[in-house]
Scaffold this motif. Structure first.
Motif, PDB file in Angstrom:
ATOM      1  N   THR A   1      28.333  58.122  27.367  1.00  0.00           N
ATOM      2  CA  THR A   1      27.765  58.660  26.133  1.00  0.00           C
ATOM      3  C   THR A   1      28.738  59.595  25.413  1.00  0.00           C
ATOM      4  O   THR A   1      28.375  60.235  24.437  1.00  0.00           O
TER       5      THR A   1
ATOM      6  N   SER B   1      31.839  55.743  24.867  1.00  0.00           N
ATOM      7  CA  SER B   1      31.084  54.909  23.931  1.00  0.00           C
ATOM      8  C   SER B   1      31.969  53.846  23.297  1.00  0.00           C
ATOM      9  O   SER B   1      31.554  52.698  23.130  1.00  0.00           O
TER      10      SER B   1
ATOM     11  N   VAL C   1      25.604  56.757  21.268  1.00  0.00           N
ATOM     12  CA  VAL C   1      26.286  55.489  21.555  1.00  0.00           C
ATOM     13  C   VAL C   1      25.866  54.433  20.534  1.00  0.00           C
ATOM     14  O   VAL C   1      26.700  53.702  19.993  1.00  0.00           O
TER      15      VAL C   1
END
Length: 340
Positions: free
Chosen positions: A8, A13, A39
């Motif tokens: 995250t 991401s 994300v």
């Protein structure tokens, strides 16, 4: 199957987007549900079908210090990208930094050993590499870390985390370590991410500092990580930077793309020395969070140059220009600002 820790975060991401775009089977861990929205937002920058791509990820709620949860996350995993980290330069956060960056990495390494992982990639930092006394001398992967220096708490714990990864290689886990510079990428405009620099410059920066550092685009970090993992290279570290740049030049470039005025005054050594002492005092008297440590005041005045030739030669890798990175990140920042 591939496991990504720190999925995250900025690097995590973007790495997830790359992996699922290439139809890789991916599992990622997260700690808090609301961070998953970040994300999704990052994915939306790059694809109209971002929801379809996002849904390909298998998410597991786990903390890198929660070994039973990690055991579940490691089931059927062959490759691990360890991106999870705590970024802070506040001296009073040292034990929290140790807990996440060193002890958390030790847990990941131990599970890589017990699960016979085929290869581990650890995202470290140029902060974990030594310094040269001559500011014009290039810092390489071989530059020795000096524990006697007045290193930042973040640097100390990232170096400690690297020691855990090297321990893993001694116990049979092939690994590569990447040492990125300041990573430029969109979607994370607060906290320890470089996106915060764009936000601060856009709001109006009064002073610039005389030092320099190295910068790299987030996609270059992700692409180099994947290439290293897919190669036969193991048990080596790589500096991942595109360009060395003075802080003043960086803030001017960002200000130009954000269409704001850059800082005009240089923060003198005296001002910075006074600043970190006052910062320490307000923390002690009023409990306010530290914004400027002694080590940070020194870093922003230091001139350093890093050598990226090792990864360029090993992978025939070509980095994106920092001008292009700044332009792209600024575009996303202004877009987000307009839509929020």
């Amino acid at each position: 199957m591939i496991l990504v820790t720190g999925g995250t975060g900025l690097v995590g991401s973007h790495l997830l987007h790359k992996l699922v775009s290439e139809n890789k089977q991916v599992r990622a861990i997260y700690r808090r549900s609301h961070t998953l929205d970040r994300v999704k937002h990052v994915f939306s920058y790059y694809n109209k079908d971002h929801k379809v791509l996002y849904d390909k990820i298998e998410w597991i709620k786990a903390d890198i210090n929660d070994v039973p949860a990690l055991e579940i996350a490691f089931k059927d995993i062959e490759y691990v990208y360890h991106c999870a980290a705590f970024v802070s330069f506040e001296p009073n956060k040292y034990y929290q930094l140790r807990n996440i960056n060193i002890e958390g990495t030790a847990n990941i390494v131990n599970l890589c050993i017990s699960h016979h992982i085929k290869k581990l990639c650890y995202v470290s930092s140029i902060a974990a590499i030594g310094h040269e006394s001559n500011p014009n001398q290039f810092i390489t992967e071989e530059t020795e870390w000096n524990p006697e220096e007045d290193n930042s708490v973040y640097a100390i714990t990232k170096y400690g985390a690297e020691m855990e990864v090297w321990r893993g290689t001694q116990e049979g886990v092939p690994a590569v370590i990447v040492n990125p510079g300041i990573i430029l990428g969109p979607g994370y405009w607060k906290g320890g991410s470089s996106g915060n620099l764009f936000r601060i410059i856009h709001k109006g920066l009064k002073y610039y500092t005389s030092g320099s550092s190295a910068y790299v685009d987030v996609w270059d970090v992700c692409n180099s990580m994947v290439k290293l993992m897919q190669s036969d290279i193991k048990n080596e570290r790589f500096i991942i930077i595109s360009e060395n740049l003075a802080f003043n030049d960086f803030q001017k470039k960002v200000a130009k793309t954000l269409v704001v005025k850059p800082a005009k005054k240089e923060a003198s050594a005296f001002l910075l020395e006074l600043g970190w002492r006052l910062d320490w005092l307000t923390n002690k008297l009023f409990g306010k969070r530290r914004k400027l440590s002694k080590q940070m005041a020194k870093t922003v005045r230091s001139k350093t140059v890093y050598d990226n030739s090792k990864v360029k030669n090993a992978l025939q890798f070509k980095f994106k220009s920092i001008d292009d990175s700044i332009e792209n990140v600024s575009k996303f920042y202004l877009n987000d600002l307009k839509n929020n």
